[in-house]
Design a protein around this motif. Structure first.
Motif, PDB file in Angstrom:
ATOM      1  N   ASP A  29       1.077  -0.991  -0.320  1.00 16.09           N
ATOM      2  CA  ASP A  29      -0.155  -0.188  -0.285  1.00 16.09           C
ATOM      3  C   ASP A  29       0.573   1.273   0.749  1.00 16.09           C
ATOM      4  O   ASP A  29       0.507   2.264  -0.261  1.00 16.09           O
ATOM      5  N   GLY A  30       1.532   1.107   0.490  1.00 11.51           N
ATOM      6  CA  GLY A  30       2.992   2.590   1.453  1.00 11.51           C
ATOM      7  C   GLY A  30       3.618   2.665  -0.639  1.00 11.51           C
ATOM      8  O   GLY A  30       4.012   3.268  -1.390  1.00 11.51           O
ATOM      9  N   VAL A  31       4.437   1.643  -1.293  1.00 11.49           N
ATOM     10  CA  VAL A  31       4.952   1.073  -2.137  1.00 11.49           C
ATOM     11  C   VAL A  31       4.021   2.059  -3.660  1.00 11.49           C
ATOM     12  O   VAL A  31       5.059   2.478  -4.332  1.00 11.49           O
ATOM     13  N   ALA A  32       2.599   1.636  -3.819  1.00 13.61           N
ATOM     14  CA  ALA A  32       2.051   1.792  -4.587  1.00 13.61           C
ATOM     15  C   ALA A  32       1.760   3.183  -4.889  1.00 13.61           C
ATOM     16  O   ALA A  32       1.813   3.851  -5.491  1.00 13.61           O
ATOM     17  N   SER A  33       2.347   4.236  -4.227  1.00 11.74           N
ATOM     18  CA  SER A  33       2.019   5.714  -3.963  1.00 11.74           C
ATOM     19  C   SER A  33       3.565   6.442  -4.050  1.00 11.74           C
ATOM     20  O   SER A  33       3.788   7.670  -4.100  1.00 11.74           O
ATOM     21  N   ASP A  34       4.589   5.129  -4.073  1.00 14.46           N
ATOM     22  CA  ASP A  34       6.350   5.762  -3.968  1.00 14.46           C
ATOM     23  C   ASP A  34       6.438   5.964  -5.267  1.00 14.46           C
ATOM     24  O   ASP A  34       7.064   5.055  -6.124  1.00 14.46           O
ATOM     25  N   GLU A  35       7.256   7.105  -5.582  1.00 19.15           N
ATOM     26  CA  GLU A  35       7.882   7.626  -6.793  1.00 19.15           C
ATOM     27  C   GLU A  35       9.480   7.056  -6.723  1.00 19.15           C
ATOM     28  O   GLU A  35       9.788   7.292  -7.838  1.00 19.15           O
ATOM     29  N   VAL A  36       9.936   6.479  -6.023  1.00 22.90           N
ATOM     30  CA  VAL A  36      11.298   5.680  -6.195  1.00 22.90           C
ATOM     31  C   VAL A  36      11.368   4.076  -5.834  1.00 22.90           C
ATOM     32  O   VAL A  36      11.632   3.871  -7.327  1.00 22.90           O
ATOM     33  N   LEU A  37      10.680   3.664  -5.144  1.00 22.15           N
ATOM     34  CA  LEU A  37      10.263   2.337  -5.777  1.00 22.15           C
ATOM     35  C   LEU A  37       8.879   2.058  -6.732  1.00 22.15           C
ATOM     36  O   LEU A  37      10.237   1.042  -7.305  1.00 22.15           O
ATOM     37  N   LEU A  38       7.584   2.367  -7.171  1.00 21.50           N
ATOM     38  CA  LEU A  38       7.368   1.936  -8.181  1.00 21.50           C
ATOM     39  C   LEU A  38       7.625   1.550  -9.094  1.00 21.50           C
ATOM     40  O   LEU A  38       7.460   0.435 -10.211  1.00 21.50           O
ATOM     41  N   PRO A  39       8.433   2.712  -9.929  1.00 20.39           N
ATOM     42  CA  PRO A  39       9.565   2.473 -11.060  1.00 20.39           C
ATOM     43  C   PRO A  39      10.032   1.260 -10.849  1.00 20.39           C
ATOM     44  O   PRO A  39      10.305   0.896 -12.551  1.00 20.39           O
ATOM     45  N   LEU A  40      10.370   0.582 -10.155  1.00 20.97           N
ATOM     46  CA  LEU A  40      11.279  -0.586  -9.967  1.00 20.97           C
ATOM     47  C   LEU A  40      10.630  -2.181 -10.173  1.00 20.97           C
ATOM     48  O   LEU A  40      10.488  -2.934 -10.733  1.00 20.97           O
ATOM     49  N   TYR A  41       9.270  -1.992 -10.335  1.00 20.24           N
ATOM     50  CA  TYR A  41       8.401  -2.744 -10.309  1.00 20.24           C
ATOM     51  C   TYR A  41       7.939  -3.326 -11.978  1.00 20.24           C
ATOM     52  O   TYR A  41       7.156  -2.712 -12.301  1.00 20.24           O
TER      53      TYR A  41
END
Length: 146
Positions: A29-41
């Motif tokens: 739920d946190g990762v879904a709106s994280d501009e740093v992490l989300l692009p890694l998926y």
């Protein structure tokens, strides 16, 4: 003769798979709106596959069924993360979301004391181990150290 009580796994102590499903859901739920992490998926914004894989991995790691290995083989975490840039910023964001998820699920009064510390004691060095931005040796900086 000394009799020792049988040891239980963290998986058993927290009541099984549901705990890890809640932990992973809170984390993503946190990762879904994280501009740093989300692009890694690669599958983002759909994180269904990532949720499934992390849930199975954590269940297996903490003493539950070996479904992760049955489905995917040996975890080989460092190798599986090598295609993605994992530096201090990514590590810190990952740990921030995991710490928040741990706080959320461990706030449940049914979760035994010490579980949050046990999880954190694994996740902090594991996140550092997955860094791949500088090669070895990996720096010793930790979140909040500078």
């Amino acid at each position: 003769m000394r009799v020792t009580a049988p040891t239980t796994t963290l998986f058993e102590r927290v009541g099984g798979a549901e705990f890890f499903e809640r932990l992973v859901d809170a984390f993503y739920d946190g990762v879904a709106s994280d501009e740093v992490l989300l692009p890694l998926y690669p599958e983002q914004p759909d994180l269904t596959g990532a949720r499934h894989r992390l849930t199975l991995f954590l269940i297996q790691y903490w003493g539950g069924p070996t479904t992760y290995t049955d489905e995917r083989g040996h975890p080989r975490l460092r190798m599986r993360h090598m295609p993605f840039h994992v530096g201090p910023l990514q590590r810190d964001h990952w740990l921030m979301h995991m710490a928040a998820a741990i706080d959320t699920v461990c706030a449940d009064p049914n979760v035994p004391d010490g579980v949050a510390a046990e999880l954190s004691a694994y996740f902090v060095p594991a996140a550092e181990h997955l860094r791949n931005d500088t090669g070895l040796p990996i720096s010793s900086s930790r979140p909040g150290s500078g």
